[in-house]
Design an enzyme around this catalytic site. Structure first.
Site, PDB file in Angstrom:
ATOM      1  N   THR A 273       0.858  -1.187   0.000  1.00 55.31           N
ATOM      2  CA  THR A 273       0.000   0.000   0.000  1.00 55.31           C
ATOM      3  C   THR A 273       0.892   1.234   0.000  1.00 55.31           C
ATOM      4  O   THR A 273       1.879   1.296   0.733  1.00 55.31           O
ATOM      5  CB  THR A 273      -0.924   0.036   1.229  1.00 55.31           C
ATOM      6  OG1 THR A 273      -1.881  -1.037   1.127  1.00 55.31           O
ATOM      7  CG2 THR A 273      -1.690   1.351   1.299  1.00 55.31           C
ATOM      8  N   PHE A 275       1.144   5.173   0.823  1.00 56.27           N
ATOM      9  CA  PHE A 275       0.544   6.200   1.666  1.00 56.27           C
ATOM     10  C   PHE A 275       1.078   7.561   1.244  1.00 56.27           C
ATOM     11  O   PHE A 275       2.279   7.705   0.977  1.00 56.27           O
ATOM     12  CB  PHE A 275       0.891   5.976   3.137  1.00 56.27           C
ATOM     13  CG  PHE A 275       0.261   4.751   3.744  1.00 56.27           C
ATOM     14  CD1 PHE A 275      -0.860   4.854   4.556  1.00 56.27           C
ATOM     15  CD2 PHE A 275       0.801   3.492   3.524  1.00 56.27           C
ATOM     16  CE1 PHE A 275      -1.440   3.723   5.120  1.00 56.27           C
ATOM     17  CE2 PHE A 275       0.235   2.353   4.074  1.00 56.27           C
ATOM     18  CZ  PHE A 275      -0.892   2.475   4.877  1.00 56.27           C
TER      19      PHE A 275
END
Length: 372
Positions: A273, A275
């Site tokens: 992921t 960010f």
């Protein structure tokens, strides 16, 4: 006449076209000098329409659209060259340096053990995060100056973009100063004494549940959405019920005293992921190599193609394009674009001014480097 002879004819014609193209671009540079001297805009819509109308009128039957497209491309390249000539000595406002060790308050969503905290630690080291309940709370904290930086998930390598973050990006003022990549290693965790046979329901954030959909389906578990992975772990620990479990990180399970029932349960690995770390002010690291902008294009034929032409003509690598519907509109679309470049590069400055002047909406969202 054989194929080679026909190809030789095409090569001869192409050489003439290239010679005329070069000649036209030289004249365009002279036009740019004139416009710069007389403070005239590069974009002159009336002139473009005159040229395209004349091209259509003089084109052979059946080639009107193709001829119009060809000359529209030529004019778009001309505008790129003119912008680079006019903006060559123009500088963008200098950003404040991004110095993680000098950071004050850092806002993250959720609670201790969340993946956003892992992103915070990767970027800011031992500096503690301050946790908020909602994504919007992070943007508000940064906008009001309550927090110096905010951290939120932007996209996952398995399920794609995080819609909630993109939706909020369109309504808040901020500047991206870093992009942080975190490996996601989901596990199924429950209270001590629980087993795969005893667990009936699994709690976690929607994206985590989606990333582990095959495991959930295979084991016949009932999905229950929760605010985020860390809060779901906290909830399971508080309930002390062997029939429920959560999807979270191994470190999060350990933090809340949970037992790992099954590890690495995501549908695909590696699973990352990204960010975003953002601030209220224009802050950027010295080695920033990526720029993000947000644009809305005119609702006219070929407008997306023409926008993409600008990047190609400037020799800039467009690395990401994300589209989101504009709320309250008739299916109008906003585009988020990432491209490689430095804000000190005259080509980048020219492109940014070009987009600002020609798009129906434009916003510069930051210049940053990804932390892997």
């Amino acid at each position: 006449m054989d194929l080679n002879e026909l190809r030789n004819q095409i090569d001869d014609i192409d050489s003439k076209i290239l010679e005329l193209f070069s000649e036209r671009m030289e004249v365009c540079r002279s036009v740019a000098d004139y416009k710069k001297e007389h403070n005239l805009p590069v974009m002159q819509g009336g002139r473009e329409k005159q040229v395209i109308d004349r091209v259509r009128a003089n084109a052979p039957e059946g080639l009107e659209d193709g001829a119009a497209m060809l000359f529209q491309n030529i004019m778009d390249i001309s505008k790129c060259i003119q912008n680079m000539e006019i903006e060559h000595d123009t500088k963008l406002s200098s950003p404040k340096p991004f110095i993680p060790e000098n950071a004050g308050k850092i806002a993250c969503q959720g609670t201790a053990g969340a993946y956003s905290e892992a992103a915070c630690k990767k970027l800011f080291g031992s500096k503690p995060a301050v946790f908020y309940n909602r994504f919007e709370d992070i943007f508000t904290a940064v906008e009001t100056g309550e927090a110096d930086f905010g951290i939120l998930p932007l996209e996952n390598s398995t399920i794609g973009n995080i819609s909630e973050t993109y939706d909020l990006m369109s309504t808040h003022s901020f500047n991206i100063c870093s992009l942080v990549r975190v490996e996601i290693t989901h596990c199924l965790a429950a209270v001590k004494g629980a087993s795969m046979e005893s667990i009936k329901r699994v709690y976690s954030k929607e994206e985590a549940l989606s990333q582990c959909s095959e495991f959930i389906k295979k084991n016949g578990l009932i999905r229950r959405e929760y605010a985020n992975t860390a809060l779901s772990a906290e909830y399971v620990a508080e309930k002390n019920d062997p029939s429920i479990a959560c999807i979270c990180s191994k470190s999060c399970a350990e933090l809340y005293g949970l037992e790992i029932i099954s590890d690495r349960i995501a549908d695909a690995y590696p699973n990352y992921t990204r960010f975003i770390c953002f601030s209220k002010d224009y802050i950027s690291p010295e080695d920033a190599d990526t720029i993000t902008v947000c644009v809305a294009i005119p609702n006219t034929p070929g407008s997306l193609y023409r926008m993409l032409t600008k990047f190609y003509a400037a020799g800039l690598n467009l690395t990401k394009i994300e589209s989101k519907n504009i709320a309250g509109s008739d299916f109008e679309v906003m585009f988020y674009l990432d491209f490689k470049g430095s804000c000190q590069d005259p080509k980048v400055v020219a492109l940014l001014h070009d987009l600002e002047n020609e798009m129906s909406f434009f916003r510069f969202l930051g210049s940053f480097k990804e932390v892997i």
